[in-house]
Enzyme design. Structure first.
Site, PDB file in Angstrom:
ATOM      1  N   SER A 142       2.077  -1.255   1.957  1.00 53.97           N
ATOM      2  CA  SER A 142       3.095  -0.424   2.599  1.00 53.97           C
ATOM      3  C   SER A 142       2.995  -0.573   4.108  1.00 53.97           C
ATOM      4  O   SER A 142       1.891  -0.675   4.652  1.00 53.97           O
ATOM      5  CB  SER A 142       2.878   1.050   2.222  1.00 53.97           C
ATOM      6  OG  SER A 142       3.626   1.903   3.078  1.00 53.97           O
ATOM      7  N   TYR A 157      -2.221   8.442   1.981  1.00 53.57           N
ATOM      8  CA  TYR A 157      -1.539   7.329   1.322  1.00 53.57           C
ATOM      9  C   TYR A 157      -1.775   6.023   2.075  1.00 53.57           C
ATOM     10  O   TYR A 157      -2.175   5.001   1.503  1.00 53.57           O
ATOM     11  CB  TYR A 157      -0.042   7.647   1.243  1.00 53.57           C
ATOM     12  CG  TYR A 157       0.832   6.550   0.686  1.00 53.57           C
ATOM     13  CD1 TYR A 157       1.018   6.413  -0.683  1.00 53.57           C
ATOM     14  CD2 TYR A 157       1.500   5.666   1.540  1.00 53.57           C
ATOM     15  CE1 TYR A 157       1.840   5.411  -1.198  1.00 53.57           C
ATOM     16  CE2 TYR A 157       2.317   4.670   1.037  1.00 53.57           C
ATOM     17  CZ  TYR A 157       2.485   4.552  -0.337  1.00 53.57           C
ATOM     18  OH  TYR A 157       3.289   3.561  -0.836  1.00 53.57           O
TER      19      TYR A 157
END
Length: 252
Positions: A142, A157
C-alpha cells in the site's frame, strides 16, 4: 499451463489479478474468506471466458490452518491440472482499518499484523516447496507505507505494509537461488470493497482523492490487477525486489 495461487480474490484487486492472469492462459487457485459468494463469482467469471479456476476458503490471519490449506492446493493441482507444483503466488488478502495512534487497540494491531504480515510470511513459507523454480511472487502492499501516501489514521495498517515491503526484498534475495522473483505493488486509493465498502458508503470522498491524484481519478482494480499479471509474466522476467507504486501519482 502456468498456475497461480491468489489470496483474497473474492473481489477488488485480487479478483482483477485472477481474471487478468486467466486471460493470459494461467490457471488460477483463488482464495476467499468472509466472501464465499465473491470467490465463486470470480471462479465463474474465469470459467465463462474459457479459463480454469478453483476457489478455496482461507483466512490468512489464521496460520494454524495453513497446513490443511496446503493439502487443498496439492489436491487442486492434481485434480485440475495433473501437476504437483504451481508457478505464481499473489499475497493479496487483507483488510483495512483506520484509527489514530492514540485510539488503536492491541486487538486491532494484532489482527492487522496476523493478516497483513504474519499471514503472507508463513503462507509463503508453507507453499514454497510447491513452487516451480523460475516462478514469481507479488505481494500487495500500500502507498500508505510510502511518504506519498502518508495520511493520519493508518499508523498500524501502514506499519504492517512497511514490514511487507522489507519482507519482499528478503524473499527476493533468498528465493533468487531458485530463480523465483519477488516484487510488491503499492496501490493508492482504489475503488474496492476494502474497509467495508468505504467508497460505496462515502462516495463524497472520491472527488477529494481524485483531486490529490496527478492523473485525476481514483484507481480501479484493473489498474493494479493488470500490473500484477505483468510482473508475474515474461514481461517482468528481469524485475525483482521492487515495490512499485500504482496510484496514478497520488500527492505528486
Amino acid at each position: 499451463m502456468k498456475v497461480a495461487v491468489i489470496t483474497g480474490a473474492g473481489s477488488g484487486i485480487g479478483r482483477s489479478a485472477a481474471i487478468q492472469l486467466a486471460k493470459r492462459g494461467t490457471g488460477v487457485i483463488l482464495t476467499y474468506s468472509r466472501n464465499p459468494r465473491g470467490g465463486l463469482e470470480t471462479a465463474a467469471a474465469i470459467e465463462k471466458e474459457g479459463g480454469t479456476a478453483v476457489a478455496l476458503p482461507l483466512d490468512v490471519g489464521e496460520s494454524g490452518t495453513f497446513p490443511a490449506f496446503r493439502e487443498s492446493v496439492v489436491d487442486a493441482l492434481r485434480e485440475t491440472w495433473q501437476r504437483d507444483t504451481f508457478d505464481y503466488l499473489v499475497n493479496n488478502a487483507g483488510f483495512a482499518h483506520t484509527s489514530m495512534l492514540e485510539d488503536t487497540t492491541e486487538e486491532t494491531f494484532d489482527r492487522l499484523m496476523r493478516v497483513l504480515l504474519k499471514g503472507p510470511y508463513f503462507l509463503t513459507q508453507r507453499l514454497l516447496p510447491l513452487m516451480e523454480d523460475g516462478g514469481a511472487v507479488v505481494n500487495t502492499s500500500s502507498n500508505s507505507a510510502m511518504t506519498s501516501g502518508l495520511e493520519p489514521g493508518y499508523s498500524a495498517y501502514a506499519s504492517m505494509k512497511g514490514g511487507l515491503n522489507v519482507l519482499t526484498r528478503y524473499m527476493a534475495k533468498e528465493f533468487s537461488t531458485r530463480g523465483i522473483r519477488v516484487n510488491a505493488v503499492s496501490p493508492g486509493a482504489t475503488r474496492t470493497r476494502l474497509a467495508d465498502d468505504a467508497f460505496e458508503r462515502f462516495p463524497e470522498v472520491i472527488p477529494a482523492l481524485a483531486a490529490k491524484t496527478a492523473l485525476g481519478r481514483v484507481g480501479e482494480p484493473d489498474d493494479i490487477g493488470m500490473l500484477i499479471a505483468t510482473l508475474l509474466s515474461e514481461e517482468g522476467a528481469w524485475v525483482t525486489a521492487q515495490n512499485i507504486e500504482v496510484s496514478g501519482g497520488y500527492n505528486l
